[in-house]
Design an enzyme around this catalytic site. Structure first.
Site, PDB file in Angstrom:
ATOM      1  N   ASN A   9      11.161   0.284  37.652  1.00 51.29           N
ATOM      2  CA  ASN A   9      11.389  -0.534  36.140  1.00 51.29           C
ATOM      3  C   ASN A   9      11.709  -2.174  36.754  1.00 51.29           C
ATOM      4  OD1 ASN A   9      12.015  -1.837  34.035  1.00 51.29           O
ATOM      5  ND2 ASN A   9      13.747  -0.732  33.482  1.00 51.29           N
ATOM      6  N   TRP A  10      10.725  -2.922  36.770  1.00 50.26           N
ATOM      7  CA  TRP A  10      11.127  -4.288  37.268  1.00 50.26           C
ATOM      8  C   TRP A  10      11.959  -5.133  36.224  1.00 50.26           C
ATOM      9  CZ3 TRP A  10       5.799  -6.097  40.000  1.00 50.26           C
ATOM     10  CH2 TRP A  10       5.857  -5.170  41.346  1.00 50.26           C
ATOM     11  N   LYS A  11      12.108  -4.646  35.121  1.00 53.73           N
ATOM     12  CA  LYS A  11      13.155  -5.422  34.185  1.00 53.73           C
ATOM     13  C   LYS A  11      12.298  -6.971  34.124  1.00 53.73           C
ATOM     14  CE  LYS A  11      16.616  -2.387  35.093  1.00 53.73           C
ATOM     15  NZ  LYS A  11      18.044  -1.791  34.867  1.00 53.73           N
ATOM     16  N   HIS A  96      15.221   1.939  26.639  1.00 57.20           N
ATOM     17  CA  HIS A  96      15.972   1.633  27.650  1.00 57.20           C
ATOM     18  C   HIS A  96      17.409   1.178  27.113  1.00 57.20           C
ATOM     19  CE1 HIS A  96      17.517  -0.092  31.320  1.00 57.20           C
ATOM     20  NE2 HIS A  96      16.751   0.615  31.901  1.00 57.20           N
ATOM     21  N   GLU A  98      19.034  -1.391  27.824  1.00 53.75           N
ATOM     22  CA  GLU A  98      19.326  -2.648  27.964  1.00 53.75           C
ATOM     23  C   GLU A  98      18.562  -3.043  26.560  1.00 53.75           C
ATOM     24  OE1 GLU A  98      17.622  -3.484  31.664  1.00 53.75           O
ATOM     25  OE2 GLU A  98      19.341  -2.672  32.558  1.00 53.75           O
ATOM     26  N   GLU A 165      19.501   8.128  31.856  1.00 56.67           N
ATOM     27  CA  GLU A 165      19.833   7.123  32.518  1.00 56.67           C
ATOM     28  C   GLU A 165      21.500   6.732  31.979  1.00 56.67           C
ATOM     29  OE1 GLU A 165      16.962   4.383  34.312  1.00 56.67           O
ATOM     30  OE2 GLU A 165      17.227   3.541  32.547  1.00 56.67           O
ATOM     31  N   GLY A 171      22.738  -0.372  37.653  1.00 60.95           N
ATOM     32  CA  GLY A 171      22.888  -1.525  38.070  1.00 60.95           C
ATOM     33  C   GLY A 171      24.212  -1.810  38.823  1.00 60.95           C
ATOM     34  N   SER A 204      21.215   3.331  39.422  1.00 65.85           N
ATOM     35  CA  SER A 204      21.546   3.141  41.049  1.00 65.85           C
ATOM     36  C   SER A 204      20.930   4.087  41.959  1.00 65.85           C
ATOM     37  CB  SER A 204      22.999   3.270  41.233  1.00 65.85           C
ATOM     38  OG  SER A 204      23.628   1.986  40.576  1.00 65.85           O
ATOM     39  N   GLY A 225      15.582   0.805  39.168  1.00 69.90           N
ATOM     40  CA  GLY A 225      15.593  -0.597  38.658  1.00 69.90           C
ATOM     41  C   GLY A 225      15.486  -1.522  40.357  1.00 69.90           C
ATOM     42  N   GLY A 226      16.679  -1.899  40.627  1.00 74.12           N
ATOM     43  CA  GLY A 226      16.922  -2.921  41.495  1.00 74.12           C
ATOM     44  C   GLY A 226      16.155  -2.194  42.762  1.00 74.12           C
TER      45      GLY A 226
HETATM   46  P1  13P Z   1      19.021   0.224  38.557  1.00 73.91           P
HETATM   47  O1  13P Z   1      18.173   1.236  39.726  1.00 73.91           O
HETATM   48  O2  13P Z   1      19.027  -1.029  39.024  1.00 73.91           O
HETATM   49  O3  13P Z   1      20.587   0.952  38.562  1.00 73.91           O
HETATM   50  O4  13P Z   1      18.499   0.475  37.303  1.00 73.91           O
HETATM   51  C1  13P Z   1      18.235   1.629  36.619  1.00 73.91           C
HETATM   52  C2  13P Z   1      17.361   1.494  35.524  1.00 73.91           C
HETATM   53  O5  13P Z   1      17.808   0.690  34.556  1.00 73.91           O
HETATM   54  C3  13P Z   1      16.078   1.782  35.478  1.00 73.91           C
HETATM   55  O6  13P Z   1      15.446   1.718  34.180  1.00 73.91           O
END
Ligand code: 13P
Length: 241
Positions: A9-11, A96, A98, A165, A171, A204, A225-226
């Site tokens: 997920n590149w956000k 999600h 966010e 999640e 993050g 994470s 994510g990251g």
């Molecule tokens: P991180 O891997 O950066 O913690 O993000 C997880 C995430 O929100 C994937 O959708």
């Protein structure tokens, strides 16, 4: 059979040029990836069309990060399912944390989005998870049960992926212990009608914890994510041992 699904997920990261740079470095690593692992990238909307062309004939599938429930209409800033399927998108992240936290997503809009995605042949990835405060108050199970109850009304569990999640792990570098993620995912599975739904862990996920996470029997993949933004680290994740 539960499928293994590893998704990035590149956000709100990567322009089209940056996303193509990523793929040039990342694609060769797929040669080592067992066929049974489904690999998915969920870039920003603006990258989807060019990546769809770039990835034509590759085994990487594309997912969007959201979808509206109507097919078209006066909904400034939204994207519909037919707009996504037209360009070869097959998956979509829905609910999600966010989106729930910053953009007013509720369980009832999550439910509408899930049903619209399925109606148009997209496979939704439903995200659920508790905050740190809820976990500390011992509410993890009840929060997740309530999210599933509301989000999954009239949703087809034959075309669904779920991602657990925990919000406090996203993050933060504060990964949920693999055994605890396994326990909560088992609890999620026990509340589904279809035992074949793939359930991912997200929060994470890194090259240094992926092997332990994927060794857990209930965990069918990860939503990253990251660590999905760097070709070498996402390659290490898809090629977990
Ligand atoms: P991180 O891997 O950066 O913690 O993000 C997880 C995430 O929100 C994937 O959708």
């Amino acid at each position: 059979m539960r499928k293994i699904v590893i998704a990035g997920n590149w956000k709100m990261f990567k322009t089209q040029a940056e996303s193509e740079d990523f793929l040039r470095e990342f694609l060769p690593h797929l040669e080592e990836t067992p066929e049974a692992r489904e690999v998915l990238l969920c870039p920003p909307f603006t990258d989807l069309n060019s990546l769809s062309k770039y990835l034509h004939g590759s085994r990487i599938q594309l997912g969007a990060q959201n979808v509206h429930w109507e097919e078209y209409g006066a909904y400034t800033g939204e994207i519909s399912a037919p707009m996504l399927t037209e360009i070869g998108v097959r998956f979509v992240i829905v609910g999600h944390s966010e989106r729930r936290q910053y953009f007013g997503e509720t369980d009832s809009t999550v439910n509408l989005r899930l049903k619209a995605a399925q109606k148009h042949g997209l496979t939704p990835i439903l995200c659920v998870g508790e905050t740190k405060k809820q976990r500390d108050a011992g509410e993890t199970e009840s929060i997740i049960t309530a999210q599933l109850d509301k989000d999954l009304v009239d949703v087809n569990q034959g075309n669904l992926i779920i991602a657990y999640e925990p919000i406090w792990a996203i993050g933060t570098g504060d990964t949920c212990e693999a055994m605890e993620a396994n326990r909560v995912i088992g609890l999620i599975r026990s509340q589904l009608r279809n035992s074949n739904v793939s359930i991912q862990y997200g929060g994470s996920v890194k090259p240094n914890n992926i092997d332990e996470i994927m060794a857990q029997p209930e965990i069918d993949g990860v939503l990253v994510g990251g660590a999905s933004l760097e070709p070498a680290s996402f390659a290490r994740i898809i090629n977990y041992q």
